[in-house]
Enzyme design. Sequence first.
Site, PDB file in Angstrom:
ATOM      1  N   SER A  10      14.484  -1.752  16.015  1.00  0.00           N
ATOM      2  CA  SER A  10      15.804  -1.869  15.395  1.00  0.00           C
ATOM      3  C   SER A  10      15.744  -2.036  13.871  1.00  0.00           C
ATOM      4  O   SER A  10      16.533  -2.774  13.276  1.00  0.00           O
ATOM      5  CB  SER A  10      16.608  -3.013  16.026  1.00  0.00           C
ATOM      6  OG  SER A  10      16.835  -2.755  17.396  1.00  0.00           O
ATOM      7  N   GLY A  50      15.368  -0.447  20.242  1.00  0.00           N
ATOM      8  CA  GLY A  50      16.613   0.235  20.568  1.00  0.00           C
ATOM      9  C   GLY A  50      17.775  -0.690  20.887  1.00  0.00           C
ATOM     10  O   GLY A  50      18.781  -0.248  21.444  1.00  0.00           O
ATOM     11  N   HIS A  95       2.824   2.770  23.275  1.00  0.00           N
ATOM     12  CA  HIS A  95       4.231   2.403  23.094  1.00  0.00           C
ATOM     13  C   HIS A  95       4.757   1.785  24.389  1.00  0.00           C
ATOM     14  O   HIS A  95       4.457   2.263  25.480  1.00  0.00           O
ATOM     15  CB  HIS A  95       5.049   3.647  22.715  1.00  0.00           C
ATOM     16  CG  HIS A  95       6.415   3.277  22.207  1.00  0.00           C
ATOM     17  ND1 HIS A  95       7.419   2.879  23.053  1.00  0.00           N
ATOM     18  CD2 HIS A  95       6.921   3.231  20.951  1.00  0.00           C
ATOM     19  CE1 HIS A  95       8.493   2.598  22.329  1.00  0.00           C
ATOM     20  NE2 HIS A  95       8.217   2.804  21.050  1.00  0.00           N
ATOM     21  N   GLY A 122      12.576   4.205  15.178  1.00  0.00           N
ATOM     22  CA  GLY A 122      13.070   5.090  16.228  1.00  0.00           C
ATOM     23  C   GLY A 122      14.442   5.624  15.846  1.00  0.00           C
ATOM     24  O   GLY A 122      14.577   6.588  15.077  1.00  0.00           O
ATOM     25  N   GLU A 168       5.805  -4.239  18.035  1.00  0.00           N
ATOM     26  CA  GLU A 168       7.139  -3.850  18.492  1.00  0.00           C
ATOM     27  C   GLU A 168       7.544  -4.699  19.701  1.00  0.00           C
ATOM     28  O   GLU A 168       7.227  -4.348  20.842  1.00  0.00           O
ATOM     29  CB  GLU A 168       7.138  -2.389  18.937  1.00  0.00           C
ATOM     30  CG  GLU A 168       6.867  -1.405  17.837  1.00  0.00           C
ATOM     31  CD  GLU A 168       7.572  -0.088  18.098  1.00  0.00           C
ATOM     32  OE1 GLU A 168       8.231   0.398  17.185  1.00  0.00           O
ATOM     33  OE2 GLU A 168       7.489   0.429  19.221  1.00  0.00           O
ATOM     34  N   ASN A 187       9.506   7.806  14.844  1.00  0.00           N
ATOM     35  CA  ASN A 187       9.243   8.115  16.253  1.00  0.00           C
ATOM     36  C   ASN A 187      10.540   8.701  16.825  1.00  0.00           C
ATOM     37  O   ASN A 187      11.480   7.965  17.125  1.00  0.00           O
ATOM     38  CB  ASN A 187       8.841   6.821  16.983  1.00  0.00           C
ATOM     39  CG  ASN A 187       8.687   7.028  18.479  1.00  0.00           C
ATOM     40  OD1 ASN A 187       8.664   8.155  18.959  1.00  0.00           O
ATOM     41  ND2 ASN A 187       8.596   5.929  19.214  1.00  0.00           N
TER      42      ASN A 187
HETATM   43  P1  PGA Z   1      14.075   1.696  17.473  1.00  0.00           P
HETATM   44  O1  PGA Z   1      12.715   2.154  18.157  1.00  0.00           O
HETATM   45  O2  PGA Z   1      13.891   1.797  15.997  1.00  0.00           O
HETATM   46  O3  PGA Z   1      15.109   2.675  18.006  1.00  0.00           O
HETATM   47  O4  PGA Z   1      14.347   0.294  17.913  1.00  0.00           O
HETATM   48  C1  PGA Z   1      11.476   1.784  17.615  1.00  0.00           C
HETATM   49  C2  PGA Z   1      10.366   2.295  18.508  1.00  0.00           C
HETATM   50  O5  PGA Z   1      10.481   2.160  19.739  1.00  0.00           O
HETATM   51  O6  PGA Z   1       9.366   2.873  18.034  1.00  0.00           O
END
Ligand code: PGA
Length: 219
Positions: A182, A151, A98, A203, A145, A9
């Site tokens: 993450s 993030g 999301h 992400g 998630e 993503n």
């Molecule tokens: P991240 O995001 O891997 O940066 O934590 C995952 C997502 O929101 O799909």
Amino acid sequence: MKPLLIVANFKSNFTLSESKNWLSEFASLFPRVQNLQRKIVLCPSFTLLPLFREFTDKNNLPFDIGAQNISSYPEGPHTGEVNGLQIKDFANYVLVGHSERKQFGEDESVISEKLNMARDYNLTPILCVQDETQKNLNAKILAYEPIFAIGSGNPDTPENAQRIGKILKTKYNISTFLYGGSVDMDNVNRFTAKEEIDGTLVGHSSLDPESFIKLIENA
Ligand code: PGA
């Protein structure tokens, strides 16, 4: 080695030229993972979907393309909306629900309209859920998630993700349960080693092709 679904993503990142660089670097590294049983779905912004589709087709690469969102309306007088028929030209998956979309007013009824739209246009929805209490999970692919993990560099524990996967798989007719939040090249296999976890939604760690390839290798 069990087959895995790995979804990138890219969120609101990459210009056209950055995307071209990402694709050519990723394609050159791809032979390292092409014999592993990993299905890869790349989800760029709407404006980049044609480039990703064309590059993938031209180079005969086995990636799938996904959109990050879909309008809850069909084609018509809906300025600024991108509908399922338009997405279908370039992608076969779509992310729905999301948690970052909540700030744009997406609630459960909008999410369910978007799931219907995805189905009407033959797009496979990847439905994001934030915990095990969400109801009416009407999709074959779920991505768990938790908001605190997105993030933040602070993922959920693989044990908790596994627990939630088990609950949701028992309750709903789910074929594929992903964990996202993450995930990186160092922690990915702690999640994918769990029986109920069939892949991951990535992400930040998908933005650099080399790191993303390492993540796929380690999964
Ligand atoms: P991240 O995001 O891997 O940066 O934590 C995952 C997502 O929101 O799909």
